[in-house]
Design an enzyme around this catalytic site. Structure first.
Site, PDB file in Angstrom:
ATOM      1  CB  THR A 425      -0.193  24.782 -24.325  1.00 28.82           C
ATOM      2  OG1 THR A 425       0.888  23.871 -24.500  1.00 28.82           O
ATOM      3  CG2 THR A 425      -0.678  24.675 -22.890  1.00 28.82           C
ATOM      4  CB  THR A 443      -0.448  21.177 -23.384  1.00 26.06           C
ATOM      5  OG1 THR A 443       0.176  21.216 -24.667  1.00 26.06           O
ATOM      6  CG2 THR A 443       0.354  20.269 -22.473  1.00 26.06           C
ATOM      7  CD  GLU A 464       2.739  17.509 -23.642  1.00 32.41           C
ATOM      8  OE1 GLU A 464       3.839  18.059 -23.441  1.00 32.41           O
ATOM      9  OE2 GLU A 464       1.692  18.145 -23.875  1.00 32.41           O
ATOM     10  CB  SER A 489       6.020  21.295 -18.456  1.00 36.84           C
ATOM     11  OG  SER A 489       5.075  22.236 -18.917  1.00 36.84           O
ATOM     12  N   GLY A 510       2.141  28.486 -25.093  1.00 37.74           N
ATOM     13  CA  GLY A 510       3.283  29.048 -25.809  1.00 37.74           C
ATOM     14  C   GLY A 510       4.596  28.328 -25.647  1.00 37.74           C
TER      15      GLY A 510
END
Length: 618
Positions: A425, A443, A464, A489, A510
């Site tokens: 990201t 990201t 994702e 998320s 992260g």
């Protein structure tokens, strides 16, 4: 807005690597005009930006200098990061955009998270033969992990709500960088090498990022003319050219039939790898139906500051907010550093327990956002912190249906959720001379996303959907796979106000450590008295309701012996998908009462970040 083209000297050296239908990489010393230096802290007036990348920061600063506002500059920087940080961001992914509007004094947000295709089954990650989830390494490098991208729609929505440029103008800096190229640094080369096995499996990815069979050399110039052409198409035709038409058809076809080389074998010297290239479910109808969501931010008060974050589908705002509420009753500034860190680690474990139990896409799950950010609930949870001893992990979630601020102790659990959110990201912080502020985290998930480049288009698709829980048999799991759903998320773009004016804006990449990175940075600045630059540079640790605390080597050496007596078990950061033992790569801007802005980026992590201001302080 004039074109922000960087001048390129005549190439006097032979091609250092190779020329392909996608990327062109040439010797960097043939182009002495290019600047590659980065400054981690910049102080001044008239606007500021912090990103991980010099080209992206420069694009934002040029927009600000030519009269654009923070929203304009953020979109220009984001598009540029899609070129220079293609393994972390780009139009193949999504993110969350938080905006402080100086005129209204309000914080507003855009949810641009990817969504699951409408035809994606609940058991998409389950092997029918074994009834167990496929290995993560197989799922991540496949079409089945690809969600409907939201970044481009986010840029369009941000410009419409708050910007002064049209999308075409905002894309110009990125078009120039993609066409003219950027200087390959150690981070870009290493990230390419970390992904060499899976990149080599997909023909268009190999052609673009592994010219001549190797990662581009440090100091060479990496060009992506295919992406430049894709950006030009979008600049000319608008986002409809991405979410419909030939490009949408190509994306859907790529996901449904990933372009794996039928003769692929792992590169020489690589460990054995299995890349089945599972087909995905993305369709042109999914792309055409995608929309961003305008949302109210989360809000908590901490030490007299108003802290605003991203509401679900992100868990960032609720989890950071809850952890701050848990810590509010404790005077961390009067504790020893080890004592303050102990409370920080315990607070995040409690907040992560509640995250796992309650947070998902609110379109599918009744998320108790109000309860999770209620100071009474936080105070009740704070009673679970023993000042002298770490609790046995994992701890249980609190009861959001019945709380009154009175101590209720939570028992330990026998098991905890599996965290599949990856550490990549990218993040940026931007402010303009009018007082508007953007905190934007974007990201493509894994470093390198799905590993699949759309043929001839120059960008990677996200992975994702691996952020969903793999086991969808539990109807109580708020993050189980469902068609049309946004996976939970941890992205935590955060804006903090003091007396209704910006004090600090910050965020980080992260994966699930984003939450702890943002929280620890706030504690470093607000409670432990560090400057914003010191708060970012300080070594990090992350407790996400697990038996062990993930920590950077510097944190272990500095605090490990002091935290061990509390019962904390520290283990080095890092995983099988990255060579770095780092947590996060934060950016921030701090504001004083006289218009002075301090932009701060990482001095070391991820190769160091780039902070810039329009008019430096003298």
């Amino acid at each position: 807005m004039p074109t922000l083209r960087r001048q390129v000297a005549a190439v006097t050296a032979v091609l250092a690597l190779s020329v392909t239908a996608g990327a062109v990489s040439t010797s960097a010393f043939a182009d002495g005009n290019r600047k590659t230096d980065k400054t981690a802290t910049a102080t001044g007036y008239g606007g500021a930006v912090s990103t991980v990348d010099r080209d992206a920061s420069a694009a934002a600063i040029e927009v600000l200098r030519h009269g654009g506002n923070a929203a304009d500059a953020a979109v220009a920087a984001a598009a540029t990061l899609g070129v220079t940080e293609p393994y972390s961001a780009g139009i193949g992914g999504g993110g969350y955009f938080v905006f402080y509007d100086a005129k209204s004094g309000e914080v507003q947000t855009i949810d641009g998270r990817e969504t699951a295709p409408e035809k994606m089954p609940a058991d998409a990650f389950i092997n029918p033969a074994t009834k167990k989830a496929y290995p993560f390494g197989e799922l991540v490098s496949s079409g089945v992990s690809v969600g409907v991208p939201g970044s481009l729609a986010t840029w369009e929505r941000a410009l419409k709500r708050w910007g002064t440029l049209d999308l075409g103008d905002a894309l110009r800096p990125a078009i120039d960088v993609a066409q003219d190229g950027f200087v390959v640094d150690d981070t870009f080369r290493q990230q390419t090498l970390d992904n060499k096995v899976r990149f080599s499996a997909y023909t268009p990815t190999r052609s673009l990022f592994l010219p001549g069979g190797d990662a581009p050399a440090v100091g060479s110039i990496f060009r992506n003319p295919d992406l430049a052409d894709t950006y030009r198409l979008i600049a000319s035709k608008g986002t409809d050219a991405f979410y419909s038409g030939p490009l949408a058809e190509e994306m859907a076809a790529t996901v449904q039939a990933p372009p794996k080389d039928p003769d692929w074998v792992p590169p020489a010297g690589a460990a054995a790898a299995s890349i089945p290239a599972f087909p995905g479910y993305l369709t042109t109808a999914d792309l055409a139906a995608y929309t961003t969501l305008d949302q109210d931010p989360t809000h908590v008060e901490y030490r007299g500051y108003d802290v605003y974050g991203m509401a679900p589908s992100s868990s960032g705002g609720t989890t950071v907010g809850e952890a701050l509420n848990i810590l509010e009753p404790f005077n961390l500034g009067e504790m020893s550093t080890a004592g303050a860190l102990h409370h920080y680690l315990e607070a995040t474990a409690l907040a992560f327990a509640d995250r796992g139990k309650y947070v998902g896409d609110p379109a599918f799950v009744d998320v108790p956002t109000g309860a999770l950010t209620d100071p009474l609930f936080g105070k009740e949870r704070s009673c679970n912190i023993n000042p002298a001893k770490a609790a046995t992990k994992p701890v249980a979630a609190g009861d959001v249906s019945n709380y009154d601020g009175v101590c209720t102790l939570a028992p330990a659990l026998a098991a905890h959720e599996t965290d599949t959110e990856n550490v990549s990201t990218t993040n940026m912080t931007v402010a303009d001379k009018w007082g508007n502020v953007v905190e934007y985290t974007l990201t493509i998930e894994q470093t390198g996303g799905s590993g699949i480049v759309v043929p001839g288009r120059g960008f990677l698709l996200n992975n994702e959907l691996t952020d969903f829980s793999y086991d969808s048999t539990n109807p109580q799991d708020p993050n189980r796979v469902e068609p049309g759903k946004r996976p939970r998320s941890s992205m935590s773009p955060t804006i903090i106000l003091e007396d209704e004016k910006p004090f600090l804006a910050l965020g980080s990449p992260g994966g699930s450590t984003i939450i702890t990175t943002v929280l620890q940075t706030i504690l470093n600045r607000v409670d432990l008295g560090m400057t914003v630059s010191e708060a970012i540079a300080a070594p990090r640790a992350s407790q996400r309701n697990t038996a062990n605390v993930t920590a950077e080597p510097g944190f272990i050496s500095a605090y490990g012996s002091q935290l061990t007596p509390y019962g904390h078990k520290l283990v080095p950061a890092g995983d099988a998908f990255t060579s770095a033992a780092e947590i996060g790569a934060a950016t921030a801007i701090e504001f004083d009462r006289h218009g002075l802005m301090t932009a701060a980026a990482e001095p070391v992590r991820r190769g160091g970040g780039s902070a810039m201001v329009v008019t430096p302080e003298r």
